[in-house]
Design a protein around this motif. Structure first.
Motif, mmCIF file in Angstrom:
data_model
loop_
_atom_site.group_PDB
_atom_site.id
_atom_site.type_symbol
_atom_site.label_atom_id
_atom_site.label_comp_id
_atom_site.label_asym_id
_atom_site.label_seq_id
_atom_site.Cartn_x
_atom_site.Cartn_y
_atom_site.Cartn_z
ATOM 1 N N ASP A 89 41.477 29.066 46.539
ATOM 2 C CA ASP A 89 41.110 30.170 45.739
ATOM 3 C C ASP A 89 39.763 30.331 45.052
ATOM 4 O OD1 ASP A 89 43.706 31.280 45.978
ATOM 5 O OD2 ASP A 89 44.365 30.663 44.050
ATOM 6 N N THR A 90 38.906 31.162 44.860
ATOM 7 C CA THR A 90 37.845 31.248 44.113
ATOM 8 C C THR A 90 37.986 32.216 43.087
ATOM 9 O OG1 THR A 90 36.925 32.796 45.725
ATOM 10 C CG2 THR A 90 36.449 30.559 46.222
ATOM 11 N N LEU A 91 38.719 32.085 42.335
ATOM 12 C CA LEU A 91 39.264 32.882 41.116
ATOM 13 C C LEU A 91 38.791 32.376 39.732
ATOM 14 C CD1 LEU A 91 42.712 33.945 42.283
ATOM 15 C CD2 LEU A 91 40.619 35.153 42.656
ATOM 16 N N SER A 92 38.479 31.139 39.577
ATOM 17 C CA SER A 92 38.284 30.421 38.172
ATOM 18 C C SER A 92 37.150 31.357 37.516
ATOM 19 C CB SER A 92 37.982 29.013 38.435
ATOM 20 O OG SER A 92 36.741 28.982 39.199
ATOM 21 N N HIS A 93 36.204 31.805 38.030
ATOM 22 C CA HIS A 93 35.104 32.399 37.266
ATOM 23 C C HIS A 93 35.523 33.573 36.662
ATOM 24 C CE1 HIS A 93 31.822 30.066 39.515
ATOM 25 N NE2 HIS A 93 32.314 29.404 38.825
ATOM 26 N N ILE A 94 36.456 34.448 37.280
ATOM 27 C CA ILE A 94 37.082 35.643 36.806
ATOM 28 C C ILE A 94 38.136 35.278 35.697
ATOM 29 C CG2 ILE A 94 38.457 37.718 37.293
ATOM 30 C CD1 ILE A 94 37.702 37.407 40.142
ATOM 31 N N LEU A 95 38.736 34.303 35.848
ATOM 32 C CA LEU A 95 39.927 33.808 34.950
ATOM 33 C C LEU A 95 39.140 33.333 33.449
ATOM 34 C CD1 LEU A 95 42.252 31.911 37.426
ATOM 35 C CD2 LEU A 95 42.468 34.279 36.393
ATOM 36 N N GLU A 96 37.908 32.934 33.713
ATOM 37 C CA GLU A 96 36.961 32.126 32.573
ATOM 38 C C GLU A 96 36.045 33.117 32.033
ATOM 39 O OE1 GLU A 96 35.303 29.095 34.520
ATOM 40 O OE2 GLU A 96 37.322 27.663 34.819
ATOM 41 N N ALA A 97 35.997 34.218 32.732
ATOM 42 C CA ALA A 97 34.876 35.311 32.171
ATOM 43 C C ALA A 97 35.222 35.874 30.957
ATOM 44 C CB ALA A 97 34.441 36.205 33.280
ATOM 45 N N GLN A 98 34.499 36.292 30.247
ATOM 46 C CA GLN A 98 34.562 37.150 28.821
ATOM 47 C C GLN A 98 35.292 38.540 29.351
ATOM 48 O OE1 GLN A 98 31.167 37.069 26.155
ATOM 49 N NE2 GLN A 98 32.640 38.548 24.522
ATOM 50 N N ASP A 99 34.651 38.876 30.302
ATOM 51 C CA ASP A 99 34.909 40.434 30.745
ATOM 52 C C ASP A 99 36.134 40.429 31.649
ATOM 53 O OD1 ASP A 99 33.345 39.398 32.588
ATOM 54 O OD2 ASP A 99 32.321 41.270 33.364
ATOM 55 N N GLY A 100 36.693 39.274 31.831
ATOM 56 C CA GLY A 100 37.765 39.077 32.822
ATOM 57 C C GLY A 100 39.056 40.042 32.560
ATOM 58 N N PRO A 101 39.435 39.879 31.289
ATOM 59 C CA PRO A 101 40.545 40.810 30.999
ATOM 60 C C PRO A 101 40.347 42.193 31.294
ATOM 61 C CG PRO A 101 40.530 39.145 29.489
ATOM 62 C CD PRO A 101 39.237 38.817 30.368
ATOM 63 N N ALA A 102 39.129 42.664 30.935
ATOM 64 C CA ALA A 102 38.920 43.967 31.207
ATOM 65 C C ALA A 102 38.902 44.227 32.739
ATOM 66 C CB ALA A 102 37.719 44.361 30.585
ATOM 67 N N LEU A 103 38.466 43.522 33.491
ATOM 68 C CA LEU A 103 38.318 43.748 35.134
ATOM 69 C C LEU A 103 39.665 43.655 35.754
ATOM 70 C CD1 LEU A 103 35.277 41.292 35.954
ATOM 71 C CD2 LEU A 103 35.117 43.512 36.007
ATOM 72 N N MET A 104 40.494 42.997 35.135
ATOM 73 C CA MET A 104 41.629 42.616 35.953
ATOM 74 C C MET A 104 42.538 43.859 35.145
ATOM 75 S SD MET A 104 42.862 38.646 35.944
ATOM 76 C CE MET A 104 41.856 38.151 34.252
ATOM 77 N N ASP A 105 42.473 44.480 34.023
ATOM 78 C CA ASP A 105 43.183 45.727 33.599
ATOM 79 C C ASP A 105 42.678 46.955 34.385
ATOM 80 O OD1 ASP A 105 44.770 44.845 31.599
ATOM 81 O OD2 ASP A 105 43.209 45.178 29.813
ATOM 82 N N TRP A 106 41.466 46.799 34.699
ATOM 83 C CA TRP A 106 41.252 47.938 35.661
ATOM 84 C C TRP A 106 41.794 47.681 37.130
ATOM 85 C CZ3 TRP A 106 38.377 47.324 40.112
ATOM 86 C CH2 TRP A 106 37.530 48.641 40.999
ATOM 87 N N LEU A 107 41.785 46.543 37.488
ATOM 88 C CA LEU A 107 42.290 46.192 38.691
ATOM 89 C C LEU A 107 43.575 46.772 39.092
ATOM 90 C CD1 LEU A 107 41.087 44.902 41.461
ATOM 91 C CD2 LEU A 107 42.283 42.766 40.819
ATOM 92 N N ARG A 108 44.451 46.390 38.003
ATOM 93 C CA ARG A 108 45.861 46.409 38.160
ATOM 94 C C ARG A 108 46.474 48.044 37.847
ATOM 95 N NH1 ARG A 108 48.955 47.459 33.246
ATOM 96 N NH2 ARG A 108 47.677 47.229 31.281
ATOM 97 N N THR A 109 45.261 48.943 37.671
ATOM 98 C CA THR A 109 45.561 50.398 37.621
ATOM 99 C C THR A 109 44.863 51.020 39.022
ATOM 100 O OG1 THR A 109 43.602 50.845 36.409
ATOM 101 C CG2 THR A 109 45.495 50.361 35.147
ATOM 102 N N ARG A 110 44.674 50.244 39.977
ATOM 103 C CA ARG A 110 44.249 50.788 41.064
ATOM 104 C C ARG A 110 45.060 51.288 41.996
ATOM 105 N NH1 ARG A 110 41.082 53.204 40.157
ATOM 106 N NH2 ARG A 110 41.559 52.575 37.975
ATOM 107 N N PRO A 111 45.238 52.221 42.864
ATOM 108 C CA PRO A 111 46.530 52.780 43.686
ATOM 109 C C PRO A 111 46.669 51.630 44.718
ATOM 110 C CG PRO A 111 44.239 53.708 44.393
ATOM 111 C CD PRO A 111 43.735 52.995 43.239
ATOM 112 N N MET A 112 47.686 51.721 45.118
ATOM 113 C CA MET A 112 48.507 51.048 46.209
ATOM 114 C C MET A 112 48.056 51.770 47.661
ATOM 115 S SD MET A 112 49.952 48.232 45.021
ATOM 116 C CE MET A 112 50.745 47.767 46.586
ATOM 117 N N ALA A 113 47.881 52.952 47.715
ATOM 118 C CA ALA A 113 47.766 53.784 48.864
ATOM 119 C C ALA A 113 46.930 54.991 48.351
ATOM 120 C CB ALA A 113 49.089 54.215 49.631
ATOM 121 N N ILE A 114 46.114 55.427 49.166
ATOM 122 C CA ILE A 114 45.372 56.738 48.978
ATOM 123 C C ILE A 114 45.520 57.654 50.428
ATOM 124 C CG2 ILE A 114 42.821 57.761 48.917
ATOM 125 C CD1 ILE A 114 42.101 55.076 47.456
#
Length: 281
Positions: A89-114
């Motif tokens: 994995d190369t995820l640690s910088h996201i997990l440690e970033a100050q804006d990480g929670p906001a980025l992941m909140d946006w990510l989880r609201t993306r569609p599963m299909a378009i």
């Protein structure tokens, strides 16, 4: 307005920027840009890649979006302590970033299909029993769970290979798990739509196994739309009638690819300088 779909980024930031800039320079009218999921992981700069796509989407008034891939869901699970991080994995910088929670909140609201303009975009595949309308409806069930108050609880029950086959009577966690597995992990299945997740790196199955690529199942119900997907780097670029495969192995030293849905013109950026850890998925 044209629509371009870009294959799996997997944290390859420089190639992502280069390809998007080529697309924008090509078009006089701002195009729509969609991504096949797996924005992050395995590549050299997952945080910068996620920030870049997030910024594009926020500034685009709906013209830029992505479906969710298995690596995107893995990030959310790791962030919530549901799954351990993998060595590759190369995820640690996201997990440690100050804006990480906001980025992941946006990510989880993306569609599963378009579903747009006769094209159905998913990350992995579509079970042969589903037509486009059913695939979208089932994707919506997962989207509702991810956007709801107990989204972490959903993630806790998301993993597992069973049930391997769909039936309309599935309920609860098993129903959602089957949908997620099809839309984000599916490569091979039987003619009856039973999913197999053992083979990851091959583009072909042993005929004796009874398995075939999901899109080659006779009579699959999405043959009336063009299904666009990523996830399968061993398959590579595939442009068939009613089918576009776009994972061309950027993270493995291949290409990052974009296809214009209106005329099927192809743009690619070579990715020679980075090869991620062993173990493709």
């Amino acid at each position: 307005m044209k629509t371009y779909v870009i294959g799996d980024l997997q944290g390859c930031h420089d190639q992502t920027v280069a390809l998007v800039e080529r697309i924008l320079a090509e078009e006089a009218e701002t195009p729509s840009i969609l991504f096949t999921g797996d924005l992050i992981n395995r590549g050299p700069d997952s945080l910068a890649t996620l920030r870049y796509v997030y910024a594009l989407a926020r500034a685009s008034s709906g013209l830029v979006d992505t479906v969710l891939g298995n690596h995107d869901l893995h990030l959310l699970a790791v962030a919530n302590g549901i799954r351990p991080a993998h060595d590759s994995d190369t995820l640690s910088h996201i997990l440690e970033a100050q804006d990480g929670p906001a980025l992941m909140d946006w990510l989880r609201t993306r569609p599963m299909a378009i579903h747009r303009g006769g094209h159905l975009l998913v990350h992995g595949g579509v079970l042969p029993q589903w037509d486009a309308d059913q695939a979208m409806a089932l994707a919506g069930e997962v989207e509702a769970a991810l956007r709801g108050p107990d989204w972490a609880g959903f993630l806790a029950h998301m993993y597992g290979n069973q049930p391997a086959a769909w039936h309309d009577g599935l309920e609860g966690a098993e129903r959602l798990r089957c949908i997620v597995n099809a839309l984000t992990r599916l490569r091979f299945c039987t003619a009856g739509g039973v999913m197999d997740f053992k083979m990851k790196e091959s583009a072909k199955a042993d005929p004796a196994s009874g398995l075939m690529p999901w899109f080659e199942v006779p009579g699959r119900r999405t043959q009336d739309v063009t299904v666009v997907f990523g996830h399968w780097s061993a398959l590579g670029l595939m442009l068939r009638p009613r089918l576009i495969a776009l994972d061309t192995g950027c993270v493995w030293g291949g290409y990052l690819s974009a296809v214009c849905l209106e005329d099927r013109s192809l743009m690619q950026v070579q990715c020679p300088e980075y090869r991620a850890h062993a173990g493709k998925a």
